[in-house]
Each structure stands twice: as C-alpha cells, then as structure tokens.
Write a protein that holds these residues in place. Structure first.
Motif, PDB file in Angstrom:
ATOM      1  N   PHE A   1       0.813  -1.224   0.000  1.00 15.86           N
ATOM      2  CA  PHE A   1       0.000   0.000   0.000  1.00 15.86           C
ATOM      3  C   PHE A   1       0.850   1.279   0.000  1.00 15.86           C
ATOM      4  O   PHE A   1       0.405   2.310   0.487  1.00 15.86           O
ATOM      5  CB  PHE A   1      -1.001   0.017   1.175  1.00 15.86           C
TER       6      PHE A   1
ATOM      7  N   SER B   1      -1.211   2.941  -2.820  1.00 18.67           N
ATOM      8  CA  SER B   1      -2.624   2.552  -2.984  1.00 18.67           C
ATOM      9  C   SER B   1      -3.236   2.488  -1.587  1.00 18.67           C
ATOM     10  O   SER B   1      -2.524   2.657  -0.588  1.00 18.67           O
ATOM     11  CB  SER B   1      -2.734   1.197  -3.674  1.00 18.67           C
ATOM     12  N   SER B   2      -4.534   2.226  -1.550  1.00 16.14           N
ATOM     13  CA  SER B   2      -5.207   2.227  -0.257  1.00 16.14           C
ATOM     14  C   SER B   2      -5.992   0.925  -0.093  1.00 16.14           C
ATOM     15  O   SER B   2      -6.582   0.420  -1.064  1.00 16.14           O
ATOM     16  CB  SER B   2      -6.163   3.427  -0.218  1.00 16.14           C
TER      17      SER B   2
ATOM     18  N   SER C   1      -8.753   0.630   0.891  1.00 18.97           N
ATOM     19  CA  SER C   1     -10.166   0.869   0.571  1.00 18.97           C
ATOM     20  C   SER C   1     -10.542   0.303  -0.805  1.00 18.97           C
ATOM     21  O   SER C   1     -11.719   0.085  -1.094  1.00 18.97           O
ATOM     22  CB  SER C   1     -10.500   2.363   0.625  1.00 18.97           C
TER      23      SER C   1
ATOM     24  N   ASN D   1      -2.057  10.750  -5.554  1.00 21.75           N
ATOM     25  CA  ASN D   1      -2.063  11.745  -4.481  1.00 21.75           C
ATOM     26  C   ASN D   1      -1.467  13.043  -4.997  1.00 21.75           C
ATOM     27  O   ASN D   1      -0.536  13.027  -5.785  1.00 21.75           O
ATOM     28  CB  ASN D   1      -1.193  11.263  -3.306  1.00 21.75           C
TER      29      ASN D   1
END
Ligand code: NAD
Ligand code: UFG
Length: 335
Positions: A33, A36-37, A39, A193
């Motif tokens: 991660f 990335s997330s 989620s 981001n």
C-alpha cells in the motif's frame, strides 16, 4: 488458475483483478500500500460480489511472498508491484532500483523456492527510449532515458537469463504504453495523491475543479498539431491483455517473451483534451507552457505481436477512456 497479483491494489492491478476473477480465476493480492489504499478492496468486493484475499506485505520480504505462494497454492504470478514516477526515479535512483529490481529478484527467489515458474511482468514502453523508428516494435533497440526505465529493462534482462537457465520457466514481459481510463462502474480508477504528473489524471482534476488549469507542455513539436502524441490504452483493455497473457502462458509459451500492449495509434494532447471536453460538455481551461524536459514528441506501439500471440487487441475508444475517467472522478467527489 490461482494467480497472485503483486501490487494488486494499485491502478492496473485492481482492474486486472476484476477481469481475472470474472474469468473464473482465483485471485490473491499482495501489496504494501505504498501507492494505494486498502479501501480498494471494498470497491473490488462491490464490483465482484465477493471479497478477494489480500496480504499486506512488501515483495522484498521473500519469506512473506513464499508463504503466500504456498498458502494459496499459486500457479502463476503477475508482478505489478513497483514504483513508476519518472521524475522521482531521477531524484532517487537507489529507491527505484531497490524497489523495482530488488523487489523482482526477491519475488523470483520466492517463486524458485516454491517451484512456481509462470510469470507476467509489468514492463513499460519507456524501455525503448528515443525512437529510431515508429511504431516501436518489440525488436526496437532499448535505451531507457531514466532510472525508472532502466529498472524495468534490468528486470527484463534478469527474466531472460532465468528463462535461459531453466526451461520450465514461462515468462511474458508486457510493455505497456500509456494506461488511462477506469472501470465502467466508476468504482476503481487512477487516483494519484497530490498534483498528478500524467496528462489524463491532470485533465480529470481540472474538469472537477480540483486544479485551476492544465499546462500543455509545448505546442511546437513536429506532430499533427504541435503537441505531444502518445498511445493511450484503456486500462480495461490492458487488464484483458493480462488475462490473454495468462492463457498464453498456460497453453503455449515457453521461455521468455516480450510483448507490447498498446493500441497502435497515437493521440495528441489537444485531441485528448477535446475528447474529454465532449464528454463533460464544457471547455477545460488550459495554457501552453514550455516543454517538459525529457519528453519525447511522439511514440506509439506496433501492436501486431500481441494480436498474433495473445489473440488480443485494444477495443475501447478515446471516448470510452474519457467517459470512464470522468465517471470515476465524479464518483470520487460524491463519496
Ligand atoms: P500503482 O502505483 O497504482 O500500482 C503499483 C502497486 O504496487 C501499488 O499498489 C503499490 O502500493 C504497490 N507496490 C509498490 N512497491 C511495492 C512493494 N515493494 N511491495 C509490495 N507492493 C508494492 O501503479 P500502476 O499504474 O498500477 O502500475 C503497475 C505496474 O505497471 C508498475 O510496475 C508500473 O511500473 C508498470 N507500468 C505502469 C504504467 C502506467 O503509466 N501506469 C506504464 C507502464 C508500466
Ligand atoms: N502532458 C501535458 N501536460 C501535463 C502532463 C502531460 O501536456 O500536465 C503531455 C506530455 O508532455 C506528453 C503527454 O502529455 O506529451 C503524455 O504525458 P504523460 O505524463 O501522461 O505520459 P508520458 O508518456 O510522459 O509517460 C507515461 C508514464 C511513464 C511511462 C510512459 C510509457 O508516466 O511512467 O508513459 O508507458 F513510462
């Protein structure tokens, strides 16, 4: 097949997870991660109607990768995990070689220990460097212009040597052109981001009002309209290319093969902007600024080898690319 996707929570990995899972494969994700997330896992569950197993680990942790390969009885690996920002690779080359080359070596060591010898590697058109001719075919000389590209080329060399040393290995290195777009649900897509480096996410952020305007890096290249031209490939086409590569490895391939994944056509910056404007029904604020250092005027893929070996071609249009990007961008704002 049981397929491990390293970097599977990322942009291309998550879309490929959808395609492979819907094609009936058992998919396992491994990701640290760093870009990335977690989620994304819920969103994948919404799309697929089931949860995908995901292990939080760094590919450089060989023991952790080995455990995953054994636990899930993995048959094949797609190695997406890597860092991909060209500018960052120039500023911090050690980080890129450590993550991308060392990460690949660690994965290969784990695969060797367990006896998993089927691999798809995420490479990039950036390995070609300055075009000697266009379109780039897979025999075009390779001369990457930055440490990111070097890290991809060095990994390919390791893979080629490995396949020569042991005839049981089946390895395909896919050289992606410019992946863009999002899943048709709008639930997953590319969400960098901060301020994006790449054109498509930048356009989306200007369209949504997150950024005030787009800078077009030069309009006096020797191209159709003076702006840079690239081979933009819809991420779902790319994901389907991975499914095709897995079938190819399963059924025909032996040794090491390099294959371009692109559309075979170039689109200019202005053409992409105008396709996006058509989707949103209004103009995108833009200014012409100076060229970005290191940018090539134009490049695109010779896509015949993928058609011949993988029986795969890109089928989605630039309109599809813009529409799905906008859907993902709008859904993100509402969420
Ligand atoms: P991404 O950053 O969205 O996905 C990469 C994933 O790998 C992320 O989830 C990140 O957290 C993970 N990761 C990175 N290093 C890791 C490590 N050491 N251990 C475990 N996980 C790690 O990028 P993407 O666009 O999905 O790209 C996937 C692959 O395709 C990369 O190898 C990239 O270099 C390559 N590629 C991308 C493009 C592009 O323009 N997107 C073009 C050509 C090639
Ligand atoms: N561009 C702009 N304004 C921006 C961003 C980009 O005008 O704000 C232009 C660039 O000058 C270029 C085109 O849009 O002409 C595409 O630029 P991107 O940054 O989107 O993509 P690149 O082709 O430069 O590079 C991308 C990835 C690399 C990868 C390469 C090949 O960033 O990691 O594609 O796959 F290696």
């Amino acid at each position: 097949m049981n397929i491990l996707l390293t970097g599977g929570a990322g942009y291309i990995g998550s879309h490929t997870a959808v395609v492979l899972s819907q094609a009936g494969h058992e998919v396992v994700l491994l990701d640290n991660f760093c870009n990335s997330s977690p989620s994304v896992l819920e969103r994948l569950q919404k799309i697929l109607g089931k949860a995908l197993p995901c292990v939080e680990a760094d590919v450089r942790n060989t023991d952790a990768v080995e455990r995953v390969l054994r636990e899930y009885k993995i048959d094949a690996v797609i190695h997406f995990a890597g860092l991909k920002a060209v500018g960052e690779s120039v500023a911090n080359p050690v980080l890129y070689y450590a993550n991308n080359v060392q990460g690949s070596i660690s994965l290969l060591q784990a695969m060797q220990k367990v006896g998993v010898k089927t691999l798809v590697f995420s490479s990039s058109a950036t390995v070609y460097g300055e075009p000697q001719y266009l379109p780039y075919d897979e025999d075009h000389p390779t001369k990457p212009m930055n440490p990111y590209g070097q890290s991809k080329l060095q990994t390919e060399k390791i893979l080629r040597d490995l396949a020569i040393s042991d005839a049981d290995w089946k390895i395909t290195s896919l050289r992606y052109f410019n992946p863009v777009g999002a899943h048709e649900s709008g639930l997953i897509g590319e969400d960098p981001n901060g301020i994006p480096n790449n054109l498509m996410p930048y356009i989306a952020k200007v369209a949504s009002g997150e950024l005030p305007h787009l800078n077009i890096f030069g309009d006096d290249y020797e191209t159709r309209d003076g702006t840079g031209e690239r081979d933009y490939i819809h991420v779902m086409d790319l994901a389907e290319g991975h499914e095709a590569a897995i079938s190819y490895l399963e059924n025909c391939c032996r040794g090491f093969e390099v294959i371009n994944l692109g559309t075979g056509k170039s689109v200019s910056v202005l053409e992409l902007i105008s396709a996006y404007e058509e989707v949103i029904g209004c103009k995108i604020k833009k200014f012409i600024t100076k060229k970005r250092p290191g940018d090539l005027p134009v490049y695109y893929a010779q896509a015949n080898k993928a058609k011949k070996l993988l029986n795969w071609i890109a089928i989605r249009s630039v309109g599809d690319i813009c529409e799905t990007t906008q859907r993902f961008s709008a859904a993100k704002i509402i969420a």
